[in-house]
Motif scaffolding. Sequence first.
Motif, short mmCIF file in Angstrom:
data_model
loop_
_atom_site.label_atom_id
_atom_site.label_comp_id
_atom_site.label_asym_id
_atom_site.label_seq_id
_atom_site.Cartn_x
_atom_site.Cartn_y
_atom_site.Cartn_z
N PRO A 1 101.70 79.79 101.64
CA PRO A 1 101.38 80.88 102.26
C PRO A 1 100.15 79.96 103.45
O PRO A 1 100.09 80.80 104.71
CB PRO A 1 100.40 81.56 101.36
CG PRO A 1 100.94 81.10 100.63
CD PRO A 1 101.46 79.85 100.14
N GLU A 2 100.26 79.10 103.91
CA GLU A 2 99.60 78.42 104.42
C GLU A 2 99.81 77.74 105.66
O GLU A 2 99.83 77.70 107.00
CB GLU A 2 99.18 76.41 104.20
CG GLU A 2 98.61 75.90 104.38
CD GLU A 2 98.16 73.89 104.02
OE1 GLU A 2 98.34 73.71 104.59
OE2 GLU A 2 97.47 74.27 103.65
N THR A 3 101.60 77.95 105.22
CA THR A 3 102.23 77.31 106.33
C THR A 3 102.46 78.45 106.99
O THR A 3 102.49 78.56 108.79
CB THR A 3 103.62 76.86 106.02
OG1 THR A 3 103.24 76.15 105.19
CG2 THR A 3 104.80 76.58 107.14
N ILE A 4 102.72 79.47 106.71
CA ILE A 4 103.29 80.94 107.35
C ILE A 4 101.46 81.15 108.14
O ILE A 4 101.67 81.62 109.12
CB ILE A 4 103.44 82.06 106.53
CG1 ILE A 4 105.46 81.90 105.62
CG2 ILE A 4 103.52 83.04 106.98
CD1 ILE A 4 105.39 82.42 104.51
N HIS A 5 101.01 81.16 107.38
CA HIS A 5 99.76 81.60 108.27
C HIS A 5 99.23 80.70 109.55
O HIS A 5 98.38 80.48 110.40
CB HIS A 5 97.77 81.28 107.14
CG HIS A 5 97.14 81.87 107.81
ND1 HIS A 5 96.37 81.26 108.43
CD2 HIS A 5 96.31 83.13 107.49
CE1 HIS A 5 94.68 81.88 109.01
NE2 HIS A 5 94.95 82.30 108.26
N GLY A 6 99.31 79.67 109.13
CA GLY A 6 99.39 78.55 110.56
C GLY A 6 99.73 78.87 111.90
O GLY A 6 100.16 79.07 112.14
N LEU A 7 101.31 79.01 111.45
CA LEU A 7 102.73 79.89 112.16
C LEU A 7 102.06 80.92 113.35
O LEU A 7 101.81 80.69 113.53
CB LEU A 7 103.95 79.69 111.69
CG LEU A 7 104.27 77.87 110.92
CD1 LEU A 7 106.02 78.65 110.65
CD2 LEU A 7 104.61 76.96 112.54
N MET A 8 101.55 81.43 112.12
CA MET A 8 101.05 82.70 112.94
C MET A 8 99.46 82.98 113.78
O MET A 8 99.74 83.55 114.87
CB MET A 8 101.04 84.16 112.04
CG MET A 8 102.25 84.12 110.53
SD MET A 8 101.82 85.76 109.58
CE MET A 8 101.54 87.14 110.83
N SER A 9 99.04 82.01 113.50
CA SER A 9 97.67 81.94 114.10
C SER A 9 98.15 81.20 115.57
O SER A 9 97.71 81.56 116.13
CB SER A 9 96.88 80.99 113.82
OG SER A 9 96.90 79.61 113.44
N VAL A 10 99.02 80.32 115.55
CA VAL A 10 99.78 79.52 116.54
C VAL A 10 100.77 80.27 117.52
O VAL A 10 101.21 80.32 118.87
CB VAL A 10 99.72 78.38 116.20
CG1 VAL A 10 100.92 77.76 117.36
CG2 VAL A 10 98.83 77.45 115.79
N LEU A 11 101.55 80.65 116.89
CA LEU A 11 102.80 81.77 117.57
C LEU A 11 102.20 83.15 117.31
O LEU A 11 103.19 83.66 116.93
CB LEU A 11 103.87 81.11 117.11
CG LEU A 11 104.29 79.74 116.94
CD1 LEU A 11 105.21 78.97 115.87
CD2 LEU A 11 104.53 79.17 118.47
N ALA A 12 101.03 84.02 117.68
CA ALA A 12 100.80 85.27 117.73
C ALA A 12 101.98 86.13 118.69
O ALA A 12 102.01 87.30 118.01
CB ALA A 12 99.91 85.31 118.28
N GLY A 13 102.76 85.67 119.12
CA GLY A 13 103.57 86.53 119.28
C GLY A 13 105.12 87.10 119.14
O GLY A 13 105.63 87.51 119.71
N ILE A 14 105.09 85.75 118.36
CA ILE A 14 106.48 85.80 117.51
C ILE A 14 106.05 86.70 115.91
O ILE A 14 105.58 86.74 115.20
CB ILE A 14 106.91 84.81 116.81
CG1 ILE A 14 107.50 83.48 118.22
CG2 ILE A 14 107.76 84.85 115.94
CD1 ILE A 14 107.67 82.36 118.24
N PRO A 15 107.19 88.10 115.95
CA PRO A 15 107.07 89.00 115.30
C PRO A 15 107.01 88.04 113.01
O PRO A 15 108.24 87.19 113.37
CB PRO A 15 107.99 89.89 115.09
CG PRO A 15 108.95 90.11 116.53
CD PRO A 15 108.57 88.27 117.21
N PHE A 16 106.34 88.64 112.32
CA PHE A 16 106.49 88.59 111.20
C PHE A 16 108.45 88.17 110.76
O PHE A 16 108.14 86.97 110.49
CB PHE A 16 106.04 89.26 110.02
CG PHE A 16 105.52 88.25 108.81
CD1 PHE A 16 104.84 87.72 108.67
CD2 PHE A 16 105.69 89.51 107.60
CE1 PHE A 16 104.80 86.65 107.30
CE2 PHE A 16 105.40 89.32 106.38
CZ PHE A 16 105.20 87.94 106.27
#
Length: 184
Positions: free
Chosen positions: A98-113
């Motif tokens: 979850p930490e990795t996914i959260h970190g990526l989502m915060s930096v790569l906000a334009g990429i769909p989940f």
Amino acid sequence: MNTRRRGTELEDAILQAAWNELMNVGYQNLTMEEVAIKAKTSKPVIYRRWDSREELVLAAIGKNIPKPADDIPNTGNIRNDVIIVLERLNDLISTIGPETIHGLMSVLAGIPFSELLHLRRTNTMQTILKRAAERGEIKVEKVTDRITKLPVDLIRHELLTTYEPVTEKTIVEIVDDIFLPLIQ
């Protein structure tokens, strides 16, 4: 004799080193420098292939996580099918962390989940809903794009707010208490 690695062999070594670092130190502590050391290469070599740490991590995830199951669940019951899909997603989240996914989502906000997790098949829920409609389990006129995406969106929301994989109880609540009442 030149033993320098090139091409696929070098990329595989870098991606494996990145994956190992991700699993050992986590997303927040992963550095390009340490990946280069572990892959026995240099940072410029890595940056020639991936522009950022996030791109490298995404590539490492894509290379190392289990590929999504080819089969779209077809148990004859929409509830069971959706629960299976959400459990698979949850297993994937647990593997990546979850930490990795959260970190990526915060930096790569334009990429769909779904792209972030390399869930390339986007028609899974549409297929499940189509089958359910053919069986008369749902009211097709109630199904919208937003409702189709809702179960995965709720899993993502749980992940972002708790930093933990979703519990089986929560998956069942998402399906039984939120999703199914909207489409039946």
